[in-house]
Design a protein around this motif. Structure first.
Motif, mmCIF file in Angstrom:
data_model
loop_
_atom_site.group_PDB
_atom_site.id
_atom_site.type_symbol
_atom_site.label_atom_id
_atom_site.label_comp_id
_atom_site.label_asym_id
_atom_site.label_seq_id
_atom_site.Cartn_x
_atom_site.Cartn_y
_atom_site.Cartn_z
ATOM 1 N N ARG A 170 0.821 -1.209 0.000
ATOM 2 C CA ARG A 170 0.000 0.000 0.000
ATOM 3 C C ARG A 170 0.861 1.269 0.000
ATOM 4 N NH1 ARG A 170 -4.889 -1.485 4.237
ATOM 5 N NH2 ARG A 170 -5.236 -3.603 3.487
ATOM 6 N N ASP A 171 2.148 1.117 -0.188
ATOM 7 C CA ASP A 171 3.103 2.238 -0.177
ATOM 8 C C ASP A 171 3.067 3.022 1.134
ATOM 9 O OD1 ASP A 171 4.187 1.771 -2.728
ATOM 10 O OD2 ASP A 171 2.509 2.831 -3.674
ATOM 11 N N ILE A 172 3.006 2.287 2.242
ATOM 12 C CA ILE A 172 3.005 2.897 3.573
ATOM 13 C C ILE A 172 4.273 2.463 4.299
ATOM 14 C CG2 ILE A 172 1.825 2.999 5.802
ATOM 15 C CD1 ILE A 172 -0.769 2.259 4.271
ATOM 16 N N VAL A 173 4.968 3.436 4.865
ATOM 17 C CA VAL A 173 6.153 3.131 5.663
ATOM 18 C C VAL A 173 5.712 3.100 7.129
ATOM 19 C CG1 VAL A 173 8.439 3.900 6.359
ATOM 20 C CG2 VAL A 173 7.672 4.247 4.008
ATOM 21 N N PRO A 174 5.798 1.940 7.784
ATOM 22 C CA PRO A 174 5.316 1.861 9.171
ATOM 23 C C PRO A 174 6.294 2.492 10.161
ATOM 24 C CG PRO A 174 6.200 -0.245 8.489
ATOM 25 C CD PRO A 174 6.253 0.655 7.283
ATOM 26 N N ILE A 175 5.733 3.210 11.105
ATOM 27 C CA ILE A 175 6.490 3.719 12.244
ATOM 28 C C ILE A 175 5.743 3.204 13.475
ATOM 29 C CG2 ILE A 175 7.344 5.741 13.469
ATOM 30 C CD1 ILE A 175 7.196 7.221 10.741
ATOM 31 N N VAL A 176 6.166 2.031 13.929
ATOM 32 C CA VAL A 176 5.453 1.321 14.990
ATOM 33 C C VAL A 176 6.453 0.865 16.039
ATOM 34 C CG1 VAL A 176 4.040 -0.717 15.492
ATOM 35 C CG2 VAL A 176 3.695 0.531 13.360
ATOM 36 N N ARG A 177 6.087 1.051 17.294
ATOM 37 C CA ARG A 177 6.892 0.524 18.401
ATOM 38 C C ARG A 177 6.261 -0.777 18.866
ATOM 39 N NH1 ARG A 177 7.470 5.366 22.549
ATOM 40 N NH2 ARG A 177 8.286 3.684 23.802
ATOM 41 N N GLU A 178 7.079 -1.585 19.556
ATOM 42 C CA GLU A 178 6.566 -2.875 20.012
ATOM 43 C C GLU A 178 7.080 -3.198 21.409
ATOM 44 O OE1 GLU A 178 8.063 -6.370 17.969
ATOM 45 O OE2 GLU A 178 9.874 -5.284 17.444
ATOM 46 N N SER B 208 1.555 2.923 17.697
ATOM 47 C CA SER B 208 2.245 4.137 17.277
ATOM 48 C C SER B 208 2.976 4.732 18.479
ATOM 49 C CB SER B 208 1.243 5.152 16.733
ATOM 50 O OG SER B 208 0.450 5.666 17.783
ATOM 51 N N SER B 209 3.962 5.550 18.217
ATOM 52 C CA SER B 209 4.689 6.217 19.307
ATOM 53 C C SER B 209 3.755 7.062 20.154
ATOM 54 C CB SER B 209 5.812 7.089 18.733
ATOM 55 O OG SER B 209 6.794 6.288 18.145
ATOM 56 N N LYS B 210 2.790 7.713 19.519
ATOM 57 C CA LYS B 210 1.831 8.538 20.268
ATOM 58 C C LYS B 210 1.008 7.697 21.231
ATOM 59 C CE LYS B 210 1.540 12.351 17.079
ATOM 60 N NZ LYS B 210 0.706 13.266 16.351
ATOM 61 N N MET B 211 0.633 6.492 20.813
ATOM 62 C CA MET B 211 -0.128 5.613 21.705
ATOM 63 C C MET B 211 0.741 5.155 22.870
ATOM 64 S SD MET B 211 -3.174 5.633 20.621
ATOM 65 C CE MET B 211 -3.960 4.317 21.498
ATOM 66 N N PHE B 212 2.012 4.838 22.615
ATOM 67 C CA PHE B 212 2.910 4.455 23.704
ATOM 68 C C PHE B 212 3.077 5.600 24.687
ATOM 69 C CE2 PHE B 212 4.329 0.652 21.426
ATOM 70 C CZ PHE B 212 4.525 -0.212 22.490
ATOM 71 N N ASP B 213 3.162 6.824 24.180
ATOM 72 C CA ASP B 213 3.268 7.989 25.069
ATOM 73 C C ASP B 213 2.041 8.085 25.972
ATOM 74 O OD1 ASP B 213 5.704 8.593 23.914
ATOM 75 O OD2 ASP B 213 4.890 10.175 22.609
ATOM 76 N N ARG B 214 0.868 7.805 25.429
ATOM 77 C CA ARG B 214 -0.363 7.820 26.234
ATOM 78 C C ARG B 214 -0.335 6.725 27.300
ATOM 79 N NH1 ARG B 214 -4.714 8.403 21.415
ATOM 80 N NH2 ARG B 214 -3.886 10.348 20.595
ATOM 81 N N PHE B 215 0.128 5.520 26.907
ATOM 82 C CA PHE B 215 0.216 4.410 27.867
ATOM 83 C C PHE B 215 1.150 4.783 29.026
ATOM 84 C CE2 PHE B 215 -0.301 1.407 24.011
ATOM 85 C CZ PHE B 215 -1.684 1.494 24.076
ATOM 86 N N GLU B 216 2.279 5.375 28.686
ATOM 87 C CA GLU B 216 3.283 5.723 29.703
ATOM 88 C C GLU B 216 2.780 6.818 30.629
ATOM 89 O OE1 GLU B 216 6.727 6.586 27.337
ATOM 90 O OE2 GLU B 216 7.117 4.473 26.933
ATOM 91 N N GLN B 217 1.991 7.764 30.109
ATOM 92 C CA GLN B 217 1.448 8.836 30.940
ATOM 93 C C GLN B 217 0.435 8.291 31.944
ATOM 94 O OE1 GLN B 217 -0.095 11.736 28.215
ATOM 95 N NE2 GLN B 217 1.941 12.475 27.635
ATOM 96 N N LYS B 218 -0.301 7.249 31.560
ATOM 97 C CA LYS B 218 -1.311 6.664 32.450
ATOM 98 C C LYS B 218 -0.660 5.835 33.545
ATOM 99 C CE LYS B 218 -5.085 6.471 29.146
ATOM 100 N NZ LYS B 218 -6.021 5.601 28.433
ATOM 101 N N ALA B 219 0.514 5.286 33.272
ATOM 102 C CA ALA B 219 1.182 4.401 34.243
ATOM 103 C C ALA B 219 1.769 5.153 35.403
ATOM 104 C CB ALA B 219 2.272 3.613 33.536
#
Length: 100
Positions: free
Chosen positions: A65-73, A89-100
């Motif tokens: 699909r010509d998409i370059v993934p930027i995903v953390r794991e 996504s990095s933004k989702m990980f940032d949200r997870f870390e803020q809640k912890a």
């Protein structure tokens, strides 16, 4: 988490990869999935095979699909019968870390 896939068979991977690619294409910033892989005391080769196949299918689907993934794991022991694997996504990980 947007969705959780409990992978037990190779045949389930294609659908999971397509759904993940659709979600990533729709909103990369909101992308987050948990993948559960079978865990066994005797052998973890099945989990490794499923995980590597899932990763390959997901990346291949995005490339088509010509998409370059930027995903953390994060990989972890989910419970006594599953390994867990979070892709987000990095933004989702940032949200997870803020809640912890």
């Amino acid at each position: 988490m947007q969705e959780t896939f409990d992978l037990k068979e190779i045949a389930e991977i294609r659908l999971a990869a397509d759904r993940m690619a659709d979600a990533y294409q729709k909103s990369a910033d909101e992308f987050s999935f948990r993948i559960l892989l079978p865990r066994s005391e005797k052998s973890n080769s099945r989990a490794k095979k499923l995980g590597m196949t899932m990763q390959g299918e997901f990346v291949l689907t995005l490339r088509k699909r010509d998409i370059v993934p930027i995903v953390r794991e994060v990989r972890y022991v989910h419970d006594e019968s599953h390994y867990g694997w979070i892709l987000a996504s990095s933004k989702m990980f940032d949200r997870f870390e803020q809640k912890a």
